[in-house]
Write an enzyme that holds these catalytic residues in place. Sequence first.
Site, mmCIF file in Angstrom:
data_model
loop_
_atom_site.group_PDB
_atom_site.id
_atom_site.type_symbol
_atom_site.label_atom_id
_atom_site.label_comp_id
_atom_site.label_asym_id
_atom_site.label_seq_id
_atom_site.Cartn_x
_atom_site.Cartn_y
_atom_site.Cartn_z
ATOM 1 N N ASP A 1 -16.679 45.119 -28.298
ATOM 2 C CA ASP A 1 -17.285 43.861 -28.164
ATOM 3 C C ASP A 1 -17.054 42.742 -29.440
ATOM 4 O O ASP A 1 -16.807 43.233 -30.504
ATOM 5 C CB ASP A 1 -18.890 44.293 -28.130
ATOM 6 C CG ASP A 1 -19.151 45.377 -27.112
ATOM 7 O OD1 ASP A 1 -18.403 45.145 -26.132
ATOM 8 O OD2 ASP A 1 -19.987 45.742 -27.216
HETATM 9 N N1 URA Z 1 -19.125 50.715 -26.937
HETATM 10 C C1 URA Z 1 -19.847 49.668 -27.135
HETATM 11 O O1 URA Z 1 -20.873 49.727 -26.826
HETATM 12 N N2 URA Z 1 -19.101 48.728 -27.772
HETATM 13 C C2 URA Z 1 -17.878 48.513 -28.083
HETATM 14 O O2 URA Z 1 -17.329 47.532 -28.674
HETATM 15 C C3 URA Z 1 -17.112 49.671 -28.048
HETATM 16 C C4 URA Z 1 -17.614 50.815 -27.613
#
Ligand code: URA
Length: 238
Positions: free
Chosen positions: A95
């Site tokens: 993310d």
């Molecule tokens: N899980 C999440 O919630 N975000 C990420 O970036 C990777 C795994």
Amino acid sequence: MARAGVASRRKSETLISTGHVQVNGTVIRELGTKVTADDAIQVDGVAIQQEQFVYYLLYKPRSVVSTAHDDKGRRTVVDLLDDIDERIYPVGRLDYDTSGLLLMTNDGELANQLMHPKFKVDKTYVAKVKGVPTNDALEKLRHGLVVDGHKTSPAKSKLISVDHRKNTAIVQLTIHEGHNHQVKNMLTAVGFPVEKLRRDSYGPLTLDGLTSGDYRELKSVELEALRESISNKKGFRR
Ligand code: URA
């Protein structure tokens, strides 16, 4: 040929089957003919240059998108590795507000294998959460729970530390799936929303020795270990 920028994959197939392509001086018409970096490939008598596979490990900072392009013009992980000639892209995503280990490569076949759920590559995340997870919550994560309509596979979960004054905690979670926002959703589902998230490892690869924004090429032993980590999984084909 597609990777060398000669033509699209489909056009390349047509060029091969219609006899335009030579390998080491011999016309080949069979699709899927395997070549190595040592083979000389020509299209209508003109030599093509094969792009070498490269593998980079990036410590992605927060506030960077892990796609090659961003509609909103935000900084991307590809912008961070701007001195690399090859066209590399990330294996999976983190993310925008998640930091941590991201593998970048132009080896599409390995990337697809690593991302395929059947190969079950373990990824370890460290999350700062609101509240202090109970044993019961950690147990639910270990057992698997329904998130966004699907049951998560059993995860490894561990409470690392607690800040009673701020009412926050650090939790380590190891999963092998890769649904969107999976870690955040799992921790929210057991009552502990994520304030900060970092990925510390991907299969045998770790962030050791790197700080946020750093990147380096994978060592050959690391690449071997990565291949090893999927080669003994069910369904593997080289
Ligand atoms: N899980 C999440 O919630 N975000 C990420 O970036 C990777 C795994």
